[in-house]
Design a protein around this motif. Structure first.
Motif, short mmCIF file in Angstrom:
data_model
loop_
_atom_site.label_atom_id
_atom_site.label_comp_id
_atom_site.label_asym_id
_atom_site.label_seq_id
_atom_site.Cartn_x
_atom_site.Cartn_y
_atom_site.Cartn_z
N MET A 1 65.51 39.88 49.91
CA MET A 1 65.51 40.50 51.21
C MET A 1 66.81 40.11 51.93
O MET A 1 67.20 38.95 51.92
N GLN A 2 67.44 41.11 52.48
CA GLN A 2 68.68 40.90 53.22
C GLN A 2 68.47 41.23 54.69
O GLN A 2 67.84 42.24 55.01
N LEU A 3 69.00 40.39 55.56
CA LEU A 3 68.99 40.65 57.00
C LEU A 3 70.43 40.85 57.45
O LEU A 3 71.33 40.18 56.96
N GLN A 4 70.59 41.75 58.42
CA GLN A 4 71.91 42.06 58.96
C GLN A 4 71.78 42.43 60.42
O GLN A 4 70.81 43.11 60.80
N ILE A 5 72.73 42.00 61.22
CA ILE A 5 72.80 42.46 62.60
C ILE A 5 74.08 43.26 62.74
O ILE A 5 75.18 42.73 62.55
#
Length: 137
Positions: A1-5
């Motif tokens: 899982m990748q998170l990005q803002i």
């Protein structure tokens, strides 16, 4: 899982088997930062007897993944045996709460909180709340 803002949005991208376990076929979950009301690293209290999983995967103590309907409304969970929770409370969006487990949960809680224009609360650490409810795992 990748998170990005990026572009005032939090983007959660599931990878490979995560899509299958969560029964989530979209490319990513995107949440406008101005809709996030709180960020927490506390273990969420939940009463699994009062939850409808539709669709998703649940193996007690191992995984809760997918869409769950609770008294709060529609929630997205991708939580494994880890106790490293990242919990987002969201207003006026498809999901009312998002519960994830990540080793870097404190980093992401801090990063998200620093980017929120209207944060109402950030809670760090383990919680003993939820008397009368079963723990998620």
């Amino acid at each position: 899982m990748q998170l990005q803002i990026t572009d005032n949005r939090l983007r959660i991208e599931l990878e490979g088997v995560e899509h299958l376990l969560a029964f989530y076929w979209g490319s990513a979950i995107e949440i406008r930062l101005d809709r996030i009301r709180s960020v927490s690293t506390e273990k969420p209290a939940i009463d699994w007897y009062r939850v409808i999983r539709a669709p998703g995967t649940f193996v007690p103590g191992a995984i809760a993944a997918g869409t769950y309907y609770t008294e709060r409304g529609r929630e997205f969970w991708y939580a494994t045996r880890s106790r490293d929770f990242l919990v987002l409370t969201v207003a006026d969006d498809y999901f009312k709460r998002i519960v994830l487990t990540r080793e870097d949960h404190e980093f992401w809680a801090d990063r998200i909180a620093k980017n929120l224009p209207n944060l109402t609360g950030i809670a760090m650490g383990a919680s003993e709340s939820g008397v009368g409810s079963r723990e998620w795992g």
